[in-house]
Write a protein that holds these residues in place. Sequence first.
Motif, PDB file in Angstrom:
ATOM      1  N   ALA A  88       0.892  -1.176   0.000  1.00 23.87           N
ATOM      2  CA  ALA A  88       0.000   0.000   0.000  1.00 23.87           C
ATOM      3  C   ALA A  88       0.924   1.218   0.000  1.00 23.87           C
ATOM      4  O   ALA A  88       2.151   1.063   0.016  1.00 23.87           O
ATOM      5  CB  ALA A  88      -0.902  -0.006   1.231  1.00 23.87           C
ATOM      6  N   HIS A  89       0.369   2.420  -0.065  1.00 20.03           N
ATOM      7  CA  HIS A  89       1.255   3.593   0.004  1.00 20.03           C
ATOM      8  C   HIS A  89       0.734   4.609   1.010  1.00 20.03           C
ATOM      9  O   HIS A  89      -0.474   4.704   1.236  1.00 20.03           O
ATOM     10  CB  HIS A  89       1.475   4.219  -1.379  1.00 20.03           C
ATOM     11  N   HIS A  90       1.673   5.343   1.627  1.00 19.31           N
ATOM     12  CA  HIS A  90       1.267   6.295   2.671  1.00 19.31           C
ATOM     13  C   HIS A  90       1.302   7.738   2.202  1.00 19.31           C
ATOM     14  O   HIS A  90       0.872   8.634   2.915  1.00 19.31           O
ATOM     15  CB  HIS A  90       2.127   6.106   3.935  1.00 19.31           C
ATOM     16  N   VAL A 121      -9.021   7.537   1.184  1.00 20.86           N
ATOM     17  CA  VAL A 121      -9.253   6.310   0.416  1.00 20.86           C
ATOM     18  C   VAL A 121      -7.999   5.892  -0.363  1.00 20.86           C
ATOM     19  O   VAL A 121      -7.776   4.711  -0.611  1.00 20.86           O
ATOM     20  CB  VAL A 121     -10.498   6.458  -0.513  1.00 20.86           C
ATOM     21  N   ASP A 122      -7.202   6.864  -0.718  1.00 19.85           N
ATOM     22  CA  ASP A 122      -6.027   6.640  -1.573  1.00 19.85           C
ATOM     23  C   ASP A 122      -4.778   7.132  -0.866  1.00 19.85           C
ATOM     24  O   ASP A 122      -4.373   8.251  -1.062  1.00 19.85           O
ATOM     25  CB  ASP A 122      -6.239   7.365  -2.901  1.00 19.85           C
ATOM     26  N   ASP A 123      -4.133   6.359   0.001  1.00 20.00           N
ATOM     27  CA  ASP A 123      -4.386   4.948   0.136  1.00 20.00           C
ATOM     28  C   ASP A 123      -4.313   4.569   1.618  1.00 20.00           C
ATOM     29  O   ASP A 123      -3.928   3.481   1.988  1.00 20.00           O
ATOM     30  CB  ASP A 123      -3.327   4.199  -0.704  1.00 20.00           C
ATOM     31  N   LYS A 124      -4.661   5.569   2.476  1.00 18.43           N
ATOM     32  CA  LYS A 124      -4.471   5.318   3.911  1.00 18.43           C
ATOM     33  C   LYS A 124      -5.425   4.240   4.419  1.00 18.43           C
ATOM     34  O   LYS A 124      -5.062   3.433   5.282  1.00 18.43           O
ATOM     35  CB  LYS A 124      -4.587   6.629   4.684  1.00 18.43           C
ATOM     36  N   GLU A 155       5.995   7.226  -2.343  1.00 22.20           N
ATOM     37  CA  GLU A 155       6.022   8.097  -3.536  1.00 22.20           C
ATOM     38  C   GLU A 155       5.175   7.534  -4.677  1.00 22.20           C
ATOM     39  O   GLU A 155       5.479   7.779  -5.846  1.00 22.20           O
ATOM     40  CB  GLU A 155       7.471   8.349  -3.993  1.00 22.20           C
ATOM     41  N   GLU A 156       4.108   6.841  -4.335  1.00 22.05           N
ATOM     42  CA  GLU A 156       3.254   6.286  -5.390  1.00 22.05           C
ATOM     43  C   GLU A 156       2.613   7.399  -6.202  1.00 22.05           C
ATOM     44  O   GLU A 156       2.484   7.312  -7.415  1.00 22.05           O
ATOM     45  CB  GLU A 156       2.163   5.394  -4.780  1.00 22.05           C
ATOM     46  N   GLU A 157       2.205   8.465  -5.518  1.00 16.94           N
ATOM     47  CA  GLU A 157       1.457   9.525  -6.194  1.00 16.94           C
ATOM     48  C   GLU A 157       2.327  10.359  -7.133  1.00 16.94           C
ATOM     49  O   GLU A 157       1.817  11.197  -7.868  1.00 16.94           O
ATOM     50  CB  GLU A 157       0.770  10.434  -5.167  1.00 16.94           C
ATOM     51  N   THR A 158       3.627  10.144  -7.079  1.00 13.91           N
ATOM     52  CA  THR A 158       4.476  10.842  -8.046  1.00 13.91           C
ATOM     53  C   THR A 158       5.078   9.842  -9.033  1.00 13.91           C
ATOM     54  O   THR A 158       6.061  10.138  -9.699  1.00 13.91           O
ATOM     55  CB  THR A 158       5.606  11.641  -7.346  1.00 13.91           C
ATOM     56  N   THR A 182      -3.022  -3.214  -2.519  1.00 10.98           N
ATOM     57  CA  THR A 182      -4.305  -2.666  -2.087  1.00 10.98           C
ATOM     58  C   THR A 182      -4.347  -1.177  -2.398  1.00 10.98           C
ATOM     59  O   THR A 182      -3.986  -0.351  -1.564  1.00 10.98           O
ATOM     60  CB  THR A 182      -4.503  -2.931  -0.582  1.00 10.98           C
ATOM     61  N   ASP A 183      -4.762  -0.839  -3.596  1.00 12.84           N
ATOM     62  CA  ASP A 183      -4.788   0.580  -3.992  1.00 12.84           C
ATOM     63  C   ASP A 183      -5.663   0.805  -5.224  1.00 12.84           C
ATOM     64  O   ASP A 183      -5.488   1.790  -5.920  1.00 12.84           O
ATOM     65  CB  ASP A 183      -3.350   1.063  -4.273  1.00 12.84           C
ATOM     66  N   THR A 184      -6.580  -0.100  -5.517  1.00 15.90           N
ATOM     67  CA  THR A 184      -7.390   0.094  -6.733  1.00 15.90           C
ATOM     68  C   THR A 184      -8.850   0.313  -6.357  1.00 15.90           C
ATOM     69  O   THR A 184      -9.166   0.610  -5.212  1.00 15.90           O
ATOM     70  CB  THR A 184      -7.220  -1.099  -7.695  1.00 15.90           C
TER      71      THR A 184
HETATM   72 ZN   LIG Z   1      -3.097   5.237  -4.633  1.00 15.95          ZN
END
Ligand SMILES: [Zn+2]
Length: 469
Positions: A88-90, A121-124, A155-158, A182-184
């Motif tokens: 997942a990403h924080h 929701v994305d992605d906490k 750094e998923e969002e970048t 878990t991020d969709t």
């Molecule tokens: Zn995400």
Amino acid sequence: MSLSAVLARIDENFAHFVEKLDSFSRIPGISAEPAPSPALADSAARVCEMMREVGLLGVRVMELEGAHPYAYGEWLQRPGAPTLLLYAHHDVQPTGRDERWLSPPFEPEIRDGRMYGRGVVDDKAGVLSHLAAIAAWMQETGALPCNVKFIVEGEEETGSEHLEEFLAAHAELLAADCILLTDTANLDTGIPSITTRLRGLVGADIKVRGLKGPLHSGMWGGPVPDPVMALVKILARLTDAEGEVAIPGFWDEVREPSPEQREQLNSLPFDAADFKRDAGMLEGMEFSGSPSATVYEKLWFRPVLSINGLISVPVDGASNQITDSAQARVSIRLVPDQDPERCRDLLVEALRAEPPFGVEVEVEPGPAAIWWSTEAQGPAFEAAARAMELGFDKPCTFIGCGGTIPFVTPFARVLGGIPAVLLGLEDPACAAHAENESLHLGDWRKGMRATAALYEELREVLGGPLQEL
Ligand SMILES: [Zn+2]
């Protein structure tokens, strides 16, 4: 026997995890800020703290030069049982236009069964779904049904720029039998979904110049061509009347849906009016793309071109001139089996070909990201579908995602061949990345239950009967 106690424990703990999500979502971990960022250091530290609380071991912040920190924790106390790699990403997206938020982005608020806030929701919620499932197993049985390694990226969002390097550097540490990302999104609120394909992306910027400076359109117009018009003509020829990509050779590698895939697509619920409403399409707007393709086929199985940016002269302050230059940014979503480099070359070539009126054309190639797809077959997917159905009390659907998620391909490459199950908590109303992002709390609880069941289901199919500890 123990699973039902674990699920009951999830329900009991739910309010506590809502509080945890509230507190976690107050950390403004925007990864668009340059690394190192104090908020992302806080956010990674918080993930570690929460990992320790639920009983994960070997918990630590992991760093890589130039990247926002990763949080890592594991529980490997069950010899012989399979190992799941959880992802997942924080980090979160920037907040966008602050005046559009109905409540401040980093002060979560619950309205009508949804929690609103940036990153909820994305992605906490994705991070906490696993922690809630782990907590319930630990509290009820003192152990997990299988081994887990949990990596939470910063750094998923970048664009997960360093993820492949990170995975390669720690390939042994992260080795596993199955990956759960878990991020969709779910197809709709309350409908559990596993994502089995993602589109790729290529792009290019084009600049057209035809004159040394702007000219009076009355004194010169007629013999002197309009460079802005030339750009518009170039852009127009990239698609046909239906809006489908019309670049020669572009469709050569596009794999048509198989009869089974088509049947599966047709079995998914779809309502055109709801879809148009969710998209914000104005009254009278029609769907683009070939009329012979369904909406899901257009979203998941066909390439599509968008003009993402266009500059010439702003209308305010425009006069009766011929403008000397103009520029645009174009991108195309790709599907299996299109080769991204080849597609980008075709796009660049199409932009450069036969410049109208002989204008000067400069093209700067942009990104080339590959699509991803998996056959949703085999024991891991069957187990996942059973767990999702159990958690949501609705049959699981297998869906595509029209977007491009950069983290999946690195996992597939580095950990090669092991099944990757993509699930998540987004729904059509969640506004991920936009203002007023929100999480459906009912679906979140169901997602936690599904996650807890998934650990056991996967242990059964990947590792056989449970050994006494
Ligand atoms: Zn995400």
